[in-house]
Design an enzyme around this catalytic site. Sequence first.
Site, mmCIF file in Angstrom:
data_model
loop_
_atom_site.group_PDB
_atom_site.id
_atom_site.type_symbol
_atom_site.label_atom_id
_atom_site.label_comp_id
_atom_site.label_asym_id
_atom_site.label_seq_id
_atom_site.Cartn_x
_atom_site.Cartn_y
_atom_site.Cartn_z
ATOM 1 N N SER A 193 1.009 -0.940 0.128
ATOM 2 C CA SER A 193 -0.032 -0.006 -0.019
ATOM 3 C C SER A 193 0.958 1.266 0.145
ATOM 4 O O SER A 193 0.242 2.283 -0.498
ATOM 5 C CB SER A 193 -1.049 -0.160 1.146
ATOM 6 O OG SER A 193 0.498 0.101 2.280
ATOM 7 N N HIS A 221 -5.806 -2.921 -2.681
ATOM 8 C CA HIS A 221 -5.167 -1.838 -3.844
ATOM 9 C C HIS A 221 -5.430 -2.653 -5.391
ATOM 10 O O HIS A 221 -5.565 -1.746 -6.120
ATOM 11 C CB HIS A 221 -4.179 -1.440 -3.385
ATOM 12 C CG HIS A 221 -4.184 -0.430 -2.628
ATOM 13 N ND1 HIS A 221 -4.203 0.416 -1.952
ATOM 14 C CD2 HIS A 221 -3.416 -1.281 -0.730
ATOM 15 C CE1 HIS A 221 -4.217 1.020 -0.750
ATOM 16 N NE2 HIS A 221 -3.745 0.700 -0.099
ATOM 17 N N LYS A 252 -12.341 1.870 -1.569
ATOM 18 C CA LYS A 252 -11.048 2.638 -2.048
ATOM 19 C C LYS A 252 -11.662 1.727 -3.579
ATOM 20 O O LYS A 252 -12.407 2.801 -3.860
ATOM 21 C CB LYS A 252 -9.875 1.076 -2.336
ATOM 22 C CG LYS A 252 -8.772 2.047 -0.839
ATOM 23 C CD LYS A 252 -7.982 0.629 -0.211
ATOM 24 C CE LYS A 252 -7.458 1.893 1.880
ATOM 25 N NZ LYS A 252 -6.825 0.451 2.212
HETATM 26 C C1 LIG Z 1 -7.059 -0.182 3.608
HETATM 27 C C2 LIG Z 1 -5.803 -1.064 3.414
HETATM 28 C C3 LIG Z 1 -6.797 -2.194 4.328
HETATM 29 C C4 LIG Z 1 -7.742 -1.515 5.421
HETATM 30 O O1 LIG Z 1 -9.371 -1.367 4.625
HETATM 31 P P1 LIG Z 1 -9.972 -0.613 5.213
HETATM 32 O O2 LIG Z 1 -11.218 -0.984 4.574
HETATM 33 O O3 LIG Z 1 -9.414 1.121 4.538
HETATM 34 O O4 LIG Z 1 -9.994 -0.379 6.624
HETATM 35 C C5 LIG Z 1 -6.125 -3.128 4.572
HETATM 36 N N1 LIG Z 1 -5.176 -3.537 3.654
HETATM 37 C C6 LIG Z 1 -4.016 -2.796 3.526
HETATM 38 C C7 LIG Z 1 -2.795 -3.174 2.418
HETATM 39 C C8 LIG Z 1 -4.588 -1.513 2.740
HETATM 40 O O5 LIG Z 1 -4.131 -0.503 1.935
#
Ligand SMILES: *Cc1c(COP(=O)(O)O)cnc(C)c1O
Length: 402
Positions: A193, A221, A252
């Site tokens: 990320s 992602h 996302k």
């Molecule tokens: C954003 C993210 C999460 C958490 O997801 P949310 O739905 O925002 O809580 C988990 N793992 C990774 C790699 C992320 O980038």
Amino acid sequence: MTRPSGITDAAPSGLDLLVDGRLETLREAGLEREIPRVEPLPPLGRMGAKVGGREAVVFCSNDYLGLSTHPEVREAAARAAAGRAGSGASRLVTGDSEIHRELEERIRDFKGVEAVLLFNSGYHANLGAISTLAGRDTEIFSDRLNHASIVDACVLSRARVRRYPNRDVDALEGLLKKSASRKKLIVTDGVFSMDGTVAPLTEVAELARRYGAALYVDDAHGSGVLGENGRGTLEHLGVEDNDIIQMGTLGKAFGSFGAFVAGPRRVIDLLVSRARPFIFTTALPPSVCAAASKAVEVASSDPTLRKRCLANAERVRRGLNKMGLDTLGSATQIIPVLTGDPVETMSLTEKLLDRGVFIQGIRPPTVPEGTSRLRITVSTAHTDEDIGSALAKLADCTGRTR
Ligand SMILES: *Cc1c(COP(=O)(O)O)cnc(C)c1O
């Protein structure tokens, strides 16, 4: 207020002991965080916002496909919200609805898996799934750059945790070889990320099979963006293995909120009975599920959305590399620009914001010490002008030539 006798005024209060000095230390190290004041600006569907009073194009949102403002997605949310605003209870009590089940079925078909279970966020999903799969008798093999929620999940599981250097399959194999545990779980981000790099899942899946380990991929992602059908990093790399467990978020690329775990039916059945972050929390509101469901439908029926996102990212990355900026091997819509020092990073963010571009600076502990960076995220919603102008301002602020 009087204090009990025997305690002088000079004695620190219980709260002082827990808080005092820590904020000071953070401030001194340039690590205190502040929530930026962000107000989205019209027109809808563009990445404009007022940030701390300054109008800017946002280059640090995870709304990769621009779906948070898609007309059909917003309409689906509004229609569902006309019923009830909240779900009222956990799924296992009365929080369930047809909308929750439809969303799970849609994700199941989209991902091409046996079964799917919704969680309230990716954070919850990782906590729930990893701490259910692994226990005291399990050894977890975790990539060093895995998301914080995975790190927390490993602690919660009470399993023995072995961390291997980022994307280092030889180191992973070394650890697996040495392991005397019968129960083994490999956990990795699909797309890292903060770096925008892709995990070597072909090799990792092969190691998992060879050493009898289960494999869990956090594809927060990759889901919706990577792969022929947007299914994510596994599809992108051509890895097919029905035993792999995947996590994806709906907040996302899918522009809504919530998350899911996708995989074998027996895994999902176990999570329903054992995953505490699923059991002991109120179900997602129907409006959120309806938005996510529409977003999955739109994303899977219109491949141009993710193609444009990745083409935009390629343009940004090429521009940055031409200026001689280090993008740390990014190969996706997440593009870091290494700056190193946390104070310098935040001052760069401010300078860019003054010029109308918002790129949040990322500092430890989110990234390792000495690797503070600007983290650019590129969206389908960015126009050619947005990108050209952002590159020009980045060149200006970093003293580079294009
Ligand atoms: C954003 C993210 C999460 C958490 O997801 P949310 O739905 O925002 O809580 C988990 N793992 C990774 C790699 C992320 O980038």
